[in-house]
Design a protein around this motif. Structure first.
Motif, PDB file in Angstrom:
ATOM      1  N   LEU A   1      -1.951   4.831   8.040  1.00 16.39           N
ATOM      2  CA  LEU A   1      -3.376   4.572   8.206  1.00 16.39           C
ATOM      3  C   LEU A   1      -3.680   3.496   9.239  1.00 16.39           C
ATOM      4  CD1 LEU A   1      -4.544   4.676   4.486  1.00 16.39           C
ATOM      5  CD2 LEU A   1      -4.586   6.509   6.173  1.00 16.39           C
TER       6      LEU A   1
ATOM      7  N   ALA B   1      -0.076   5.465   0.831  1.00 12.98           N
ATOM      8  CA  ALA B   1      -1.073   6.491   1.123  1.00 12.98           C
ATOM      9  C   ALA B   1      -0.363   7.814   1.351  1.00 12.98           C
ATOM     10  CB  ALA B   1      -1.875   6.114   2.358  1.00 12.98           C
TER      11      ALA B   1
ATOM     12  N   TYR C   1       0.829  -1.197   0.000  1.00 12.99           N
ATOM     13  CA  TYR C   1       0.000   0.000   0.000  1.00 12.99           C
ATOM     14  C   TYR C   1       0.864   1.249   0.000  1.00 12.99           C
ATOM     15  CZ  TYR C   1      -3.918  -2.890   1.387  1.00 12.99           C
ATOM     16  OH  TYR C   1      -4.903  -3.837   1.431  1.00 12.99           O
TER      17      TYR C   1
ATOM     18  N   ILE D   1      -4.757   6.821  -1.979  1.00 11.57           N
ATOM     19  CA  ILE D   1      -4.412   5.491  -1.482  1.00 11.57           C
ATOM     20  C   ILE D   1      -4.352   4.550  -2.677  1.00 11.57           C
ATOM     21  CG2 ILE D   1      -5.112   3.557   0.000  1.00 11.57           C
ATOM     22  CD1 ILE D   1      -6.820   5.581   1.583  1.00 11.57           C
ATOM     23  N   GLU D   2      -3.313   3.730  -2.719  1.00 15.03           N
ATOM     24  CA  GLU D   2      -3.263   2.708  -3.769  1.00 15.03           C
ATOM     25  C   GLU D   2      -2.742   1.406  -3.199  1.00 15.03           C
ATOM     26  OE1 GLU D   2      -0.724   4.241  -6.882  1.00 15.03           O
ATOM     27  OE2 GLU D   2       1.097   3.673  -5.835  1.00 15.03           O
ATOM     28  N   GLN D   3      -3.321   0.339  -3.702  1.00 17.88           N
ATOM     29  CA  GLN D   3      -2.793  -0.981  -3.423  1.00 17.88           C
ATOM     30  C   GLN D   3      -2.245  -1.468  -4.753  1.00 17.88           C
ATOM     31  OE1 GLN D   3      -5.467  -4.058  -2.085  1.00 17.88           O
ATOM     32  NE2 GLN D   3      -3.811  -5.530  -1.911  1.00 17.88           N
TER      33      GLN D   3
ATOM     34  N   TYR E   1      -7.856  -1.018   4.283  1.00 18.80           N
ATOM     35  CA  TYR E   1      -7.890   0.408   3.943  1.00 18.80           C
ATOM     36  C   TYR E   1      -9.063   0.702   3.010  1.00 18.80           C
ATOM     37  CZ  TYR E   1      -3.198   0.416   5.910  1.00 18.80           C
ATOM     38  OH  TYR E   1      -2.128   0.282   6.739  1.00 18.80           O
TER      39      TYR E   1
ATOM     40  N   ASP F   1       3.308  11.785   3.684  1.00 19.80           N
ATOM     41  CA  ASP F   1       2.810  10.411   3.681  1.00 19.80           C
ATOM     42  C   ASP F   1       2.018  10.247   4.958  1.00 19.80           C
ATOM     43  OD1 ASP F   1       4.732  10.121   5.642  1.00 19.80           O
ATOM     44  OD2 ASP F   1       5.698   8.397   4.740  1.00 19.80           O
TER      45      ASP F   1
ATOM     46  N   VAL G   1      -6.606  12.725  -0.147  1.00 19.73           N
ATOM     47  CA  VAL G   1      -5.991  11.522   0.405  1.00 19.73           C
ATOM     48  C   VAL G   1      -5.933  10.545  -0.760  1.00 19.73           C
ATOM     49  CG1 VAL G   1      -6.129   9.668   2.099  1.00 19.73           C
ATOM     50  CG2 VAL G   1      -7.040  11.943   2.663  1.00 19.73           C
TER      51      VAL G   1
ATOM     52  N   LEU H   1     -10.271   9.308   9.002  1.00 18.59           N
ATOM     53  CA  LEU H   1      -9.454   9.699   7.850  1.00 18.59           C
ATOM     54  C   LEU H   1      -9.658  11.175   7.519  1.00 18.59           C
ATOM     55  CD1 LEU H   1      -7.473   8.759   5.655  1.00 18.59           C
ATOM     56  CD2 LEU H   1      -9.450   8.147   4.266  1.00 18.59           C
TER      57      LEU H   1
END
Length: 182
Positions: free
Chosen positions: A21, A4, A2, A48-50, A81, A18, A46, A30
């Motif tokens: 989370l 974020a 992840y 966020i990536e997986q 997340y 950064d 915000v 959040l």
């Protein structure tokens, strides 16, 4: 894996940080974290990536309610997340649907006795799936116009890859700023 980050728009351009989370359990948590990063009530994103699965954008403008976009709800639902972003409202669910005790069917089968409906499900191939409102859709959910006024159109957002956080930062002119926290 992840990643974020928070991007806060300031008078001097975008400021990145950064974010961890691990202590965030709800969308409200959040939103509070994001608002703390911008004391002037500026726009905060915000991101966020997986890796290779999904990305999400949460946008806060001052004290307005957060706006959310998730690229693949089904993939995000399998992530702790992602679950933060996939609110009942975003998924079109009634948050009170499961809370009414009067609506429960207490017919004696709750003690482990098989229900006749379960026997029928098993005979039909039976995963017990009912197609209920609890199903999470595959594909994007949320506000696809979340970044329109910042130069990222709905079409561009929908076409972004799993490297979307970098692509968004580039579109905003904040790629160098983001790289300082990556």
């Amino acid at each position: 894996m992840y990643f974020a980050a928070l991007l806060a728009r300031t008078e001097d351009g975008w400021k990145a940080s950064d974010t961890e989370l691990d202590d965030v359990e709800t969308l409200s948590d959040l939103a509070d974290l994001a608002r703390e990063s911008s004391p002037d009530e500026d726009t905060v994103l915000v991101l966020i990536e997986q890796e290779d699965a999904w990305f999400g954008v949460v946008r806060l403008d001052g004290e307005d309610d957060p706006r959310i976009y998730v690229s693949d709800a089904a993939a995000a639902a399998r992530s702790s997340y992602g679950e933060i972003l996939l609110t009942d409202e975003l998924l079109g669910r009634d948050p009170d649907a499961g809370d009414d005790l009067d609506a429960l069917d207490l017919d004696g089968t709750e003690d482990g006795e098989p229900d006749e409906d379960e026997d029928e499900d098993e005979a039909d191939g039976g995963d017990g799936a009912t197609g209920s409102a609890d199903a999470v859709p595959h594909g994007p959910v949320g506000d696809p116009q979340i970044l329109d006024d910042l130069g990222v159109s709905e079409k561009e957002l929908r076409l972004m890859s799993t490297e979307a956080v970098t692509e968004i930062a580039e579109s905003l002119g904040a790629s160098e700023t983001l790289e300082t926290v990556r």
